[in-house]
Scaffold this motif. Structure first.
Motif, PDB file in Angstrom:
ATOM      1  N   SER B  46       0.845  -1.202   0.000  1.00 53.76           N
ATOM      2  CA  SER B  46       0.000   0.000   0.000  1.00 53.76           C
ATOM      3  C   SER B  46       0.870   1.237   0.000  1.00 53.76           C
ATOM      4  O   SER B  46       2.011   1.208   0.442  1.00 53.76           O
ATOM      5  CB  SER B  46      -0.858   0.044   1.268  1.00 53.76           C
ATOM      6  N   CYS B  47       0.279   2.339  -0.436  1.00 51.19           N
ATOM      7  CA  CYS B  47       0.952   3.630  -0.303  1.00 51.19           C
ATOM      8  C   CYS B  47       1.096   3.916   1.190  1.00 51.19           C
ATOM      9  O   CYS B  47       0.254   3.559   1.996  1.00 51.19           O
ATOM     10  CB  CYS B  47       0.134   4.716  -0.990  1.00 51.19           C
ATOM     11  N   ARG B  48       2.164   4.592   1.560  1.00 48.01           N
ATOM     12  CA  ARG B  48       2.449   4.870   2.975  1.00 48.01           C
ATOM     13  C   ARG B  48       1.698   6.099   3.483  1.00 48.01           C
ATOM     14  O   ARG B  48       1.599   6.319   4.669  1.00 48.01           O
ATOM     15  CB  ARG B  48       3.961   5.053   3.123  1.00 48.01           C
ATOM     16  N   LEU B  49       1.172   6.900   2.562  1.00 48.11           N
ATOM     17  CA  LEU B  49       0.698   8.202   3.028  1.00 48.11           C
ATOM     18  C   LEU B  49      -0.788   8.224   3.362  1.00 48.11           C
ATOM     19  O   LEU B  49      -1.182   7.684   4.375  1.00 48.11           O
ATOM     20  CB  LEU B  49       1.147   9.290   2.057  1.00 48.11           C
ATOM     21  N   CYS B  50      -1.663   8.771   2.538  1.00 47.86           N
ATOM     22  CA  CYS B  50      -2.979   9.097   3.105  1.00 47.86           C
ATOM     23  C   CYS B  50      -3.878   7.881   3.321  1.00 47.86           C
ATOM     24  O   CYS B  50      -3.515   6.748   3.044  1.00 47.86           O
ATOM     25  CB  CYS B  50      -3.669  10.173   2.274  1.00 47.86           C
ATOM     26  N   GLY B  51      -5.086   8.124   3.806  1.00 47.44           N
ATOM     27  CA  GLY B  51      -5.987   7.057   4.226  1.00 47.44           C
ATOM     28  C   GLY B  51      -6.703   6.329   3.109  1.00 47.44           C
ATOM     29  O   GLY B  51      -7.510   5.428   3.373  1.00 47.44           O
ATOM     30  N   GLY B  53      -5.410   4.316   0.893  1.00 44.90           N
ATOM     31  CA  GLY B  53      -4.929   2.944   0.751  1.00 44.90           C
ATOM     32  C   GLY B  53      -4.674   2.544  -0.686  1.00 44.90           C
ATOM     33  O   GLY B  53      -4.893   1.385  -1.074  1.00 44.90           O
ATOM     34  N   CYS B  54      -4.200   3.480  -1.515  1.00 40.21           N
ATOM     35  CA  CYS B  54      -3.887   3.130  -2.907  1.00 40.21           C
ATOM     36  C   CYS B  54      -2.840   2.016  -2.922  1.00 40.21           C
ATOM     37  O   CYS B  54      -1.894   2.021  -2.133  1.00 40.21           O
ATOM     38  CB  CYS B  54      -3.318   4.344  -3.640  1.00 40.21           C
ATOM     39  N   ARG B  55      -3.021   1.086  -3.834  1.00 39.83           N
ATOM     40  CA  ARG B  55      -2.080  -0.029  -3.917  1.00 39.83           C
ATOM     41  C   ARG B  55      -0.989   0.295  -4.929  1.00 39.83           C
ATOM     42  O   ARG B  55      -1.250   0.818  -6.021  1.00 39.83           O
ATOM     43  CB  ARG B  55      -2.799  -1.311  -4.321  1.00 39.83           C
TER      44      ARG B  55
HETATM   45  S1  SF4 Z   1      -4.091   9.455  -2.769  1.00 38.23           S
HETATM   46 FE1  SF4 Z   1      -3.294   7.365  -2.904  1.00 38.23          FE
HETATM   47  S2  SF4 Z   1      -1.241   7.651  -3.747  1.00 38.23           S
HETATM   48 FE2  SF4 Z   1      -1.884   9.653  -2.963  1.00 38.23          FE
HETATM   49  S3  SF4 Z   1      -1.130   9.715  -0.831  1.00 38.23           S
HETATM   50 FE3  SF4 Z   1      -3.238   8.918  -0.768  1.00 38.23          FE
HETATM   51  S4  SF4 Z   1      -2.962   6.680  -0.753  1.00 38.23           S
HETATM   52 FE4  SF4 Z   1      -1.049   7.580  -1.508  1.00 38.23          FE
END
Ligand code: SF4
Lengths: 100, 795
Positions: B46-51, B53-55
């Motif tokens: 998963s992406c480490r940043l926002c909520g 949960g983009c893969r």
């Molecule tokens: S939008 Fe998706 S890619 Fe961008 S920070 Fe959030 S989880 Fe990550």
């Protein structure tokens, strides 16, 4: 020298106009677009900084609704960082007082 | 013609983008034949940043990350990522990474490197001494919505079962506690009923208190696509005191004075009842009306809405709001084939955050815009694991794993039995919530605190006040992190941790979906996974306190290898023993299942077979949710089995409009609101170290409405002072048709002392959720000078 694959979405009514604008930008190659206003572009720049400036310019353009990335390759840059040839430039001094 | 490697990579990039929009490119075959030479291994996580949960798939070459791409088959993002998501892996190789434990006895001294043995001994002794002398409640854990579920779970297990304190909190208290309170009081169960896929089936999208174009760009893309592909049939309403990039796709922007949305939402409910736009059958089958402690009927509820006719509410709201606009919004909302509301911090970070959540949920219950494809009341989450680790895993002072309340003895006993520790070991009293915890630190009541993967010395409201406590010599502070932060600067002991993809574990994103990220790279230096750190610390703690129960808390995990076996054993214990039969049932979401999925599993998912389908897309609907079937008490299609409502009904709340805790006055005449900017995340300890992200927004600025700017003689780029009753900052002005007149909006990411906006923000909090009102306070605004050269700063 990072290379990114992007889907840039605009209102279909102004798609042609934006395709022309993008095609004229240095480092941007437009590979196609569809009737919904999705434009497929590759951005190839000397550094990630230049790429990010470019992408930010696009994001700020009120005619552009979304800039989506699908792929990024920064291998050359990372190899240089790992080998020590390139240190990520952070243009300010860090606090040293509490560090060993 | 021979293709160079560079050409090949460019064509791969083009093909990747083209595949998402279904375009065929002429060189597709040629590139496919060339094979994937740009990376020798792709690892899915998963992406480490926002909520959201983009893969992603991380491309490795020689064991080092060199490329990243979205996972096209993932239902969270269908392959799209945003720029910060694309670049997060750059922090892995960053020279600032913490690599050795650092210690200093006194906070006045410089840190020195020490061994892990010494570090863990010190941490154990300090916590043990505090417990011996002052009791378990003199110790505390303050965690993060970015910690893996396994980490939060193990920390809270040792704190509650071992040190016998419920002083377990985390930064999600600062961002989504009001959404939790709203869901529990409206629907009887925490977390959204549906998920992202409702967007593609919706006909009305009501966005309130969320600048999703910048804070959740990949989700915004879905919303944008839905609107652009159905321009005439899908309506988008954006309600916000500030016009933001999200407003670009809106049919209507409702701009109101900060905090008055409670009146506006009540007025929408008024119209829905007055014009008979409500769903009578849905209400009679599934809902009751509540006013204070009483259950009332619809007439009483409607009478209480009498203060909020659209015309009266429009006067309260100010801005561009008219009675007609409210009527139109209510009609679009109620009459559409499917309405999804989306909100974020603009609703949650408020003195009346729970009420604001209730009022949005009310609109959905009244109109039956719930439990069907295209309809949902959907709170967006800011952090990747606020839902999974903290809300579900027991990371707040009043909840135990599996959505259990601390105060209920039966539920405590279930946990104690699962852990094999004596009944009564977990104290019955909830611990300090975040603001109370840092107040207790200020007062010297907490003697030893462990701060994991977050930086309260920057992220708390009215932050200077709480930094004083953290700086106290008699408060021993341990920080586990990957980089120095303003908080590690106040610590006694800093323990370096592994980053994402350097350890294995699960994140649970906004839509109840748990997704695994495996270890594929080594952490730098001597950094360790947090689960290893907690286990080794707990073993020493047991010896210091001569307490076999503490040993028992980590005994099932003893000797396990930290990269995979250890987190897997922790996940197994948590899911198999503590979620079984609960509304957040993850029994079927084993590592084996999660590893097979492109995305992950939405709970409840009680069996592996079911989890392999992706789990429950819509909770409570028998058609989609097996738990609704097994909990069915009648033959109705929806079964609201959530644990918080004994009557198993949805509750429509009568909630009056109450203003912000601090409204502007003659001395402090402006509203201040704060928020995120695209590409920066939280306190910039990570994104501030990615030069391309930092360069784009090297410091915070304040948005000023052009009419206010003209009155005050402020030009773009001028330096402006913002002063509240708590503190002052100065930052450059951006004169923009963004905030409503009488309001300024500042970005909160900047670490620089001169520009750290949380010094100005008020620490009032919601009486129910205890979430602070970051979004509204009163300030003076003054032009200081023309543009000034500023220096970006990270610790
Ligand atoms: S939008 Fe998706 S890619 Fe961008 S920070 Fe959030 S989880 Fe990550």
């Amino acid at each position: 020298m990072p290379i990114g694959g992007f889907v840039i979405s605009v209102d279909p009514d102004i798609r042609e106009e934006i395709v022309t604008m993008l095609s004229e930008m240095e480092g941007v190659e437009v590979h196609g677009s569809d009737a919904k206003g999705n434009i497929v572009a590759v951005i190839d720049t000397e550094t990630s900084e230049v790429m990010d400036d470019l992408v930010h310019g696009l994001q700020k353009d009120p005619q552009i609704l979304s800039v989506g990335l699908t792929y990024l390759n920064a291998e050359d840059e990372i190899e240089k960082i790992v080998s020590g040839e390139l240190r990520p430039e952070i243009p300010f001094g860090r606090k040293k007082k509490n560090r060993p | 013609m021979v293709m160079t490697r560079r050409d090949f990579i460019k064509k791969t990039a083009a093909l990747s983008a083209a595949s998402f929009v279904g375009l065929n490119l002429p060189f597709a075959k040629h590139v496919d034949q060339a094979g994937a030479t740009d990376a020798d291994k792709w690892v899915r996580g998963s992406c480490r940043l926002c909520g959201l949960g983009c893969r992603v798939e991380l491309g490795l070459k020689g064991g080092k990350p060199v490329a990243i791409r979205g996972v096209a088959k993932s239902r969270t993002n269908f392959g799209y990522l945003c720029m910060k998501g694309m670049l997060f892996y750059k922090v892995m190789e960053h020279p600032d990474r913490l690599k050795m434990p650092l210690y200093r006895e006194s906070k006045k001294d410089a840190f020195r490197e020490i061994s892990w043995d010494e570090a863990l001994d010190i941490a154990a002794k300090k916590f043990a001494d505090a417990k011996k002398e002052f009791g378990g409640d003199s110790t505390a854990y303050y965690g993060s919505g970015q910690a893996l579920t396994e980490e939060t779970y193990l920390f809270q297990k040792v704190m509650r079962g071992g040190l016998q304190t419920n002083n377990v909190e985390g930064n999600p208290r600062l961002c989504m506690a009001s959404a939790v309170g709203g869901y529990l009081t409206s629907f009887g169960a925490d977390e959204p009923i549906g998920g992202y896929s409702n967007i593609e089936k919706s006909s009305c999208i009501f966005i309130i208190g969320s600048n999703m174009a910048e804070a959740h760009p990949v989700f915004f893309r879905r919303v944008m696509r839905r609107k652009m592909d159905n321009k005439d049939t899908v309506k988008v309403i954006n309600a916000d005191p500030r016009v933001s990039p999200t407003s670009r796709i809106a049919d209507m922007h409702m701009q109101f004075r900060p905090g008055t949305d409670l009146a506006m939402l009540n007025a929408m409910a008024y119209v829905i009842i007055e014009e008979k736009l409500f769903d009578k059958k849905f209400i009679s089958d599934y809902a009751v009306f509540k006013s204070g402690k009483n259950t009332v009927d619809m007439d009483t509820y409607f009478a209480e809405l009498g203060d909020y006719t659209p015309e009266k509410a429009a006067v309260i709201c100010g801005g561009n709001i008219t009675g007609d606009m409210i009527r139109k919004a209510a009609r679009w909302f109620a009459k559409s084939n499917g309405t999804v509301s989306c909100w974020c911090m603009g609703i949650n970070q408020r003195k009346r955050g729970v009420w604001a959540n209730n009022l949005i949920n009310n609109l959905h219950i009244l109109t039956g815009q719930l439990c069907k494809p295209g309809a949902d009341s959907f709170s967006l989450t800011g952090q990747p694991n606020a839902c999974g680790g903290v809300r579900e895993g027991g990371g707040l002072c009043h909840i135990l794993p599996g959505h259990r309340l601390v105060k209920k003895e039966k539920l405590r006993n279930q946990v104690e039995s699962a852990w094999g520790i004596p009944a009564g070991r977990i104290p019955p009293k909830p611990g300090y919530h975040t603001m109370a915890m840092f107040k207790a630190v200020n007062e010297g009541k907490i003697k030893a605190i462990w701060i994991n993967c977050t930086s309260p010395a920057q992220s708390l409201p009215n932050v200077d006040l709480y930094r004083k406590g953290m700086a106290r010599e008699d408060v021993f502070m341990v920080c586990t992190d990957i980089f120095p932060t303003l908080t590690t600067e106040l610590a006694n002991l800093i323990l370096p941790t592994a980053f994402h993809f350097e350890k294995t574990g699960v994140y649970g994103c906004t839509e109840r979906r748990s997704q695994i990220t495996p270890k594929c790279c080594d952490a730098p230096g001597e950094a360790h996974a947090e689960v290893w750190i907690v286990r080794e610390w707990a073993k020493r703690l047991a010896r210091e306190l001569n307490d076999p129960v503490i040993e028992q808390c980590v005994a099932p995990f003893d000797g396990l290898e930290e990269g995979y076996d250890l987190p897997k054993a922790i996940w197994d214990e948590y899911t198999q023993k503590l979620t079984k039969g609960r509304d957040s049932d993850l029994t079927g979401a084993t590592y084996g299942v999660l590893e097979q999925m492109h995305d992950g599993v939405q709970w409840p998912a009680a069996t592996e077979e079911y989890a392999l389908t992706g789990g429950t897309v819509i909770k409570f609907a028998r058609e989609y949710d097996p738990m609704a079937e097994s909990h069915a008490k009648d033959d109705k299609p929806f079964q609201f089995y959530g644990p918080a409502h004994p009557d198993k009904k949805l509750w429509i709340w009568s909630r009056p409009y109450k203003g912000a805790d601090e409204e502007p006055d003659a001395e402090y005449p402006f509203y201040l609101s704060t928020g995120r900017i695209i590409d920066h995340w939280h306190t910039t300890s990570m994104t501030g170290r990615i030069p391309e992200l930092l360069r784009a927004n090297p410091y915070s600025f304040v948005e000023v409405n052009p009419r206010d700017a003209e009155r005050m003689g402020i030009k773009p780029g001028d330096m402006v002072e913002l002063e509240s009753r708590r503190g002052r900052v100065e930052m450059p002005a951006k004169v923009v048709e963004g905030p409503i007149e009488g309001m300024v909006f500042a970005y909160w990411h900047d670490m620089h002392e001169d520009r750290m906006i949380n010094k100005v923000v008020k620490d009032a909090f919601d009486p129910g959720s205890k979430e602070p009102e970051f979004k509204i306070c009163a300030v003076k605004v003054r032009r200081l000078s023309g543009p000034k050269r500023l220096t970006p700063y990270v610790v």
